[in-house]
Design a protein around this motif. Structure first.
Motif, PDB file in Angstrom:
ATOM      1  N   PRO A  15     -10.461 -15.356  78.541  1.00 25.95           N
ATOM      2  CA  PRO A  15     -10.108 -16.409  77.591  1.00 25.95           C
ATOM      3  C   PRO A  15      -8.617 -16.371  77.249  1.00 25.95           C
ATOM      4  N   VAL A  16      -8.052 -17.540  77.021  1.00 25.46           N
ATOM      5  CA  VAL A  16      -6.647 -17.671  76.612  1.00 25.46           C
ATOM      6  C   VAL A  16      -6.609 -18.655  75.449  1.00 25.46           C
ATOM      7  N   LEU A  17      -5.950 -18.264  74.391  1.00 26.21           N
ATOM      8  CA  LEU A  17      -5.818 -19.107  73.212  1.00 26.21           C
ATOM      9  C   LEU A  17      -4.481 -19.830  73.262  1.00 26.21           C
ATOM     10  N   THR A  18      -4.510 -21.142  73.088  1.00 28.20           N
ATOM     11  CA  THR A  18      -3.271 -21.932  73.065  1.00 28.20           C
ATOM     12  C   THR A  18      -3.246 -22.811  71.824  1.00 28.20           C
ATOM     13  N   ARG A  19      -2.028 -23.078  71.383  1.00 23.61           N
ATOM     14  CA  ARG A  19      -1.829 -23.925  70.204  1.00 23.61           C
ATOM     15  C   ARG A  19      -1.634 -25.352  70.658  1.00 23.61           C
ATOM     16  N   GLY A  49      -4.385 -28.151  66.047  1.00 21.81           N
ATOM     17  CA  GLY A  49      -5.361 -27.080  66.127  1.00 21.81           C
ATOM     18  C   GLY A  49      -5.133 -26.110  67.266  1.00 21.81           C
ATOM     19  N   TRP A  50      -6.213 -25.472  67.629  1.00 24.12           N
ATOM     20  CA  TRP A  50      -6.208 -24.442  68.653  1.00 24.12           C
ATOM     21  C   TRP A  50      -7.169 -24.824  69.764  1.00 24.12           C
ATOM     22  N   ARG A  51      -6.927 -24.240  70.909  1.00 19.26           N
ATOM     23  CA  ARG A  51      -7.838 -24.462  72.029  1.00 19.26           C
ATOM     24  C   ARG A  51      -8.041 -23.143  72.757  1.00 19.26           C
TER      25      ARG A  51
END
Length: 183
Positions: free
Chosen positions: A94-98, A102-104
């Motif tokens: 998983p990779v969190l991006t802004r 919000g966030w994805r």
């Protein structure tokens, strides 16, 4: 519809005009480089012989599954197993991006090489089968063409990969056949 899996399957090209010529674009200089660049994949060019064989086997399995899906037949378990084997080789994380508002969270893979490329192709194809209307996945009705396409028409009645090329060619062929029968 632009799709990694569709483009990969169509790397086996047939002359839609009926000359009988065909070309395996996996062996065409420059095609693999352009394919990898377009889909932001990384692998050594040219593939090693066993990797090239595996690419061909994956494509063959995917085309066979597509033929079954487009005709309502059950696909061969070996073809499904080949697709699953390719997907099993792609570890994801998983990779969190802004984003704006919000966030994805998305899955990504940092792997390189032909095993990763085949896995990404297999995952794109599996998503196409699982998440889209499989009745829209079609093979061009021009038997000389055999191009695989996703029917994006409202009525889901497209028969040819391209109305201007294959569609017109087939209409002309039918017209000439009727004319010859009536003479």
């Amino acid at each position: 519809m632009e799709n990694l899996a569709l483009e990969f399957m169509n790397s086996q090209w047939y002359d839609w005009r009926g000359t009988g010529r065909s070309e395996d674009r996996l062996d065409r200089p420059g095609w693999l480089e352009a394919f990898l660049e377009k889909w932001e994949l990384q692998a050594q060019i040219p593939p090693q012989p066993r990797e090239r064989t595996a690419l061909g086997e994956l494509r063959k399995a995917m085309r066979a599954i597509t033929e079954c899906a487009s005709s309502g037949r059950e696909p061969d378990h070996g073809d499904i197993a080949r697709l699953n084997e390719a997907m099993a080789e792609v570890p994801s994380r998983p990779v969190l991006t802004r984003e704006e508002g919000g966030w994805r969270l998305e899955s990504t893979t940092g792997d390189r090489g032909w095993t990763a490329v085949m896995g990404r192709v297999a995952v794109a194809y599996a998503r196409l089968l699982a998440e889209e209307d499989v009745r829209r996945l079609k093979i061009c009705a021009n038997e000389d063409c055999r191009w695989i396409f996703f029917d994006e028409s409202r009525s889901r009645t497209a028969r040819w990969c391209d109305d201007k090329m294959c569609g017109n060619l087939m209409k002309v062929r039918r017209f000439r056949k009727r004319r010859k029968e009536n003479d």
